[in-house]
Design a protein around this motif. Sequence first.
Motif, PDB file in Angstrom:
ATOM      1  N   LEU A 263       0.800  -1.222   0.000  1.00 30.24           N
ATOM      2  CA  LEU A 263       0.000   0.000   0.000  1.00 30.24           C
ATOM      3  C   LEU A 263       0.833   1.272   0.000  1.00 30.24           C
ATOM      4  O   LEU A 263       0.272   2.372  -0.064  1.00 30.24           O
ATOM      5  CB  LEU A 263      -0.923   0.009   1.232  1.00 30.24           C
ATOM      6  N   THR A 336      -8.610   1.849  -0.131  1.00 33.67           N
ATOM      7  CA  THR A 336      -7.564   1.381   0.779  1.00 33.67           C
ATOM      8  C   THR A 336      -6.251   2.112   0.540  1.00 33.67           C
ATOM      9  O   THR A 336      -5.582   2.550   1.486  1.00 33.67           O
ATOM     10  CB  THR A 336      -7.350  -0.130   0.613  1.00 33.67           C
ATOM     11  N   ARG A 337      -5.869   2.270  -0.722  1.00 34.40           N
ATOM     12  CA  ARG A 337      -4.599   2.927  -1.032  1.00 34.40           C
ATOM     13  C   ARG A 337      -4.661   4.417  -0.708  1.00 34.40           C
ATOM     14  O   ARG A 337      -3.688   4.998  -0.226  1.00 34.40           O
ATOM     15  CB  ARG A 337      -4.236   2.715  -2.497  1.00 34.40           C
TER      16      ARG A 337
END
Length: 422
Positions: A263, A336-337
């Motif tokens: 990530l 999420t990133r």
Amino acid sequence: MAALSYPRTYTSIPGRRASTRSSARFFYLVDAIGRLHEPTQTQLDALESSYLSTGEFLAECSEFKGYLHEIHSHGSRQLGTLVRPMDESREGFDIDLIARLRPTAMGKYEGPNAPVRLLNDLHSAVERYAKAHGLGIRRWERCVTLEYAGGMFADIAPVIDAPSQFGLYGDTLGRIPDRDKRLYDLTNPRGYAKGFDKAATISPAFTSILAFSEALNTEKRADVVPLPDSQEVFGRLLSRLVQLLKLHRNVAFGQTTSGADDLAPSSIIITTLAAAAYAVQAPRPHDSPLELLLDIVETLPDYFERTPLPNGGEYWLLANPSAPGENLASGMNTPTRQAAFNSWHRLIKMQLADIVEAIERNAGMDVLLPKLEAAFGKRAARAIRDEEARLRHNATSIGKVALVSAGASIATTARAHTFFGD
């Protein structure tokens, strides 16, 4: 950075955050860390010798004879923002190389699955070289990784020259194959480096430069820390900032375990954001390099162009200033990133402020070292601690506390190498 879309509004910046003396001590601590992470001349010579040998082999191999005309480094090596690998057992650096093919190579590598064929040919050729020299090799979507002796990893990507009269630095445009997408993307690593260098040449507007320089001279006279010439440092502020950001990112995200999703924002994203922020912030009045650094870190997220989505999310765009149409943030467009980037940005602001506050109140090394370790890693803190002990032992006067010595051996971290200097 030239041709980058700047935001219409900017993050509100707080007022002065440190005294001139504390600014000098903090900034040169950062600069010393950056210097100690750079390869030695011996290592640079070994890097060049290794990849030139590989280039000579590729130029004469059956796949690329008559097509390959140059192999050169790019990314962090070219920009002066290298950091050492996270693996403490490795002394080698990770570098990125471009194997440049003449435009005539497109006649051979066009049509269905042509990008995949080009990457397969590169892998086959590099594999023969690796077997002949006892080296390791790995295959990726856009490049092949060669592991040289001494723990140096080189990502070799094939690029077919495709110069254009249009766009910024169009004369160095090229096409790079992507195995996953089965097509060619535009790329321009040399044009990108020109844009970065152009941003780096902007002279910062320091309002208290005389006081700042006097503070540095005081540190030098006290023999607390060997410092480089101030003008040399000011000429490399942008590269130092990128090193700092990459090092903090590496420590914050750590090494990615096998099968886990990485990530961490890529180095190309961090570098582009930092260059854009520097181009805007450097001409604005600042008391010291520290104030400029903190303002740049504060405004990093401003340089993503954000488009709201119907589901409440955002689409992030970070245009590549040297390759028209490429979105450097395309891999960031998942919740999420994006959340990971925002969390990292909050963390680096908090930890930098914490370190500055500790220096400002003259906290001892027992307080400062844990903060440095949390931000920049155990090896950095351990090296600073060892050097501090050495200086105390050799000190001829009492009452001065050294932060770091240019003779210390500090190693930084780097995530698993991928294309474009990660």
